[in-house]
Design an enzyme around this catalytic site. Structure first.
Site, PDB file in Angstrom:
ATOM      1  N   LYS A   1      -5.219  56.511 -29.879  1.00 24.00           N
ATOM      2  CA  LYS A   1      -4.529  57.559 -30.641  1.00 24.00           C
ATOM      3  C   LYS A   1      -5.559  58.374 -31.398  1.00 24.00           C
ATOM      4  O   LYS A   1      -6.497  57.830 -31.980  1.00 24.00           O
ATOM      5  CB  LYS A   1      -3.514  56.974 -31.631  1.00 24.00           C
ATOM      6  CG  LYS A   1      -2.762  58.070 -32.418  1.00 24.00           C
ATOM      7  CD  LYS A   1      -1.633  57.522 -33.250  1.00 24.00           C
ATOM      8  CE  LYS A   1      -2.102  56.904 -34.545  1.00 24.00           C
ATOM      9  NZ  LYS A   1      -0.994  56.593 -35.449  1.00 24.00           N
TER      10      LYS A   1
ATOM     11  N   ASP B   1      16.822  64.596 -53.825  1.00 21.61           N
ATOM     12  CA  ASP B   1      18.130  65.083 -53.387  1.00 21.61           C
ATOM     13  C   ASP B   1      18.159  65.277 -51.872  1.00 21.61           C
ATOM     14  O   ASP B   1      19.123  64.892 -51.202  1.00 21.61           O
ATOM     15  CB  ASP B   1      18.463  66.410 -54.077  1.00 21.61           C
ATOM     16  CG  ASP B   1      18.651  66.255 -55.576  1.00 21.61           C
ATOM     17  OD1 ASP B   1      19.082  65.169 -56.013  1.00 21.61           O
ATOM     18  OD2 ASP B   1      18.365  67.225 -56.313  1.00 21.61           O
TER      19      ASP B   1
ATOM     20  N   GLY C   1       0.876  53.757 -48.633  1.00 23.90           N
ATOM     21  CA  GLY C   1       0.130  54.995 -48.861  1.00 23.90           C
ATOM     22  C   GLY C   1      -1.376  54.896 -48.720  1.00 23.90           C
ATOM     23  O   GLY C   1      -2.031  55.844 -48.278  1.00 23.90           O
ATOM     24  N   ALA C   2      -1.960  53.766 -49.092  1.00 23.14           N
ATOM     25  CA  ALA C   2      -3.422  53.640 -49.057  1.00 23.14           C
ATOM     26  C   ALA C   2      -3.872  53.371 -47.622  1.00 23.14           C
ATOM     27  O   ALA C   2      -3.759  52.256 -47.127  1.00 23.14           O
ATOM     28  CB  ALA C   2      -3.883  52.521 -49.979  1.00 23.14           C
ATOM     29  N   ASP C   3      -4.363  54.421 -46.964  1.00 21.46           N
ATOM     30  CA  ASP C   3      -4.772  54.290 -45.565  1.00 21.46           C
ATOM     31  C   ASP C   3      -6.150  54.898 -45.322  1.00 21.46           C
ATOM     32  O   ASP C   3      -6.502  55.219 -44.187  1.00 21.46           O
ATOM     33  CB  ASP C   3      -3.741  54.935 -44.636  1.00 21.46           C
ATOM     34  CG  ASP C   3      -3.556  56.424 -44.922  1.00 21.46           C
ATOM     35  OD1 ASP C   3      -4.123  56.922 -45.914  1.00 21.46           O
ATOM     36  OD2 ASP C   3      -2.845  57.085 -44.152  1.00 21.46           O
TER      37      ASP C   3
END
Length: 341
Positions: A84, A183, A238-240
């Site tokens: 990838k 929302d 989130g931490a990548d």
């Protein structure tokens, strides 16, 4: 799209055709239930050490606030291989583009020739969500019903969708710096699941839950240890990349930390900064998720444990999912045949 000639091209042919699947093809062939099954098997193969998978490599484009990553893998027992190529550009929304875009190539293990090229953006969202679902299946309390979400972007959607496949969700607590995004999130997800959505204006209030999901790109902790009660499971998504962290390092010291891959997480996961700063050591990381899935290590062992899944995203997740799509496409005669030479 449909294949011009639905007969699979023989690898002995002199000419070489490759199947192309655009995002609409991928979306039509992929659902969360089957993605979780594929990703769980991918983690199992990884846990059994039947995967060749070097850590993802990065190119950093600092002046454009972005990066490009390559992620190859060979899954030996399944006899599938591929790579990838994926970017992360947080400012892309200003240009009308996704933050994350990806292309996946499946390759023949006999000749190395490309068999299929497909959109990997939707796959990336789905397989990352599926990993969170697999982690919750093995690490969350069985009586978990309340989900807290810090961040409500695209990744949050597939995280919640995957959790809905493995647990009975009754309430979802939402936090985002822009409350209007909450929302929109509620409107989109309420069509897919029946539960109560509660918008919160403080991260602390969202943390009072059974399963906490963090999907932000921050580089300083936003979830404090004292906000997390015993028995909570956390999917830290989130931490990548190097320097990113969402969780108070002191929380890691209280928790059973499970990573997707030890090497990769050490340089780009939630644990990367605490490791660099000497707050934790690799010995304090419990194990890899695949080792739990295949039974080498037990997952949750008591209702009081705090468990953390540190997800960096593995090539094995992408390729098992892409291979599943490829097989379905051959069965249904889908895709577009492109002549390479």
């Amino acid at each position: 799209m449909y294949i011009r000639n639905i007969t699979r091209i023989s690898e002995s042919d002199v000419s070489m055709d490759v199947l192309w699947f655009d995002q609409s093809d991928v979306q039509s062939l992929l659902d969360m239930h089957s993605t979780i099954e594929a990703v769980e098997n991918g983690f199992r193969q990884h846990g059994l050490k039947k995967v060749q998978m070097p850590p993802k490599s990065y190119l950093y484009f600092q002046k454009y606030n972005g990066d490009l990553r390559t992620m190859p893998v060979y899954i030996e027992e399944e006899d599938i291989a591929g790579v990838k190529i994926v970017n992360v550009h947080p400012d892309n929304h200003q240009k009308g583009l996704p933050t994350v875009m990806a292309v996946i190539v499946l390759n023949s293990t006999q000749t190395g020739a490309p068999l299929a090229i497909m959109d990997g953006t939707f796959i990336t969202d789905m397989r990352t969500g599926a990993a969170g679902g697999v982690a919750a299946k093995y690490l969350a309390r069985k009586d978990s019903h309340i989900v807290g979400m810090v961040g409500v972007g695209d990744q949050a959607r597939t995280q919640l969708l995957a959790l809905s496949q493995v647990m009975d969700i009754q309430k979802v607590k939402l936090f985002c710096r822009n409350m209007s995004h909450c929302d929109h999130f509620e409107k989109d997800m309420s069509h897919l699941m029946s539960c109560e959505f509660l918008k919160k204006d403080k991260i602390k209030d969202v943390c009072d839950c059974d399963i906490l999901v963090t999907t932000t790109p921050v580089r300083e902790p936003i979830v404090m240890s004292e906000w997390i009660k015993e028995g909570t499971h956390i999917n830290a998504i989130g931490a990548d990349a190097k320097g990113k962290e969402e969780l108070d390092p002191q929380l890691l010291l209280r928790a059973k930390v499970i990573v997707d891959d030890m090497v990769q997480a050490s340089h780009s996961g939630e644990v990367n900064v605490p490791l660099l700063n000497g707050i934790i050591t690799q010995k304090q990381i419990y194990c890899e998720l695949g080792e739990v899935v295949c039974g080498i290590h037990p997952g949750r062992q008591s209702d009081d444990e705090i468990t953390i899944f540190d997800s960096t995203g593995l090539a094995v997740q992408d390729i098992v999912t892409a291979n599943m799509i490829y097989k379905k496409a051959l069965e249904h005669g889908m895709g577009q045949s492109i002549r390479m030479f």
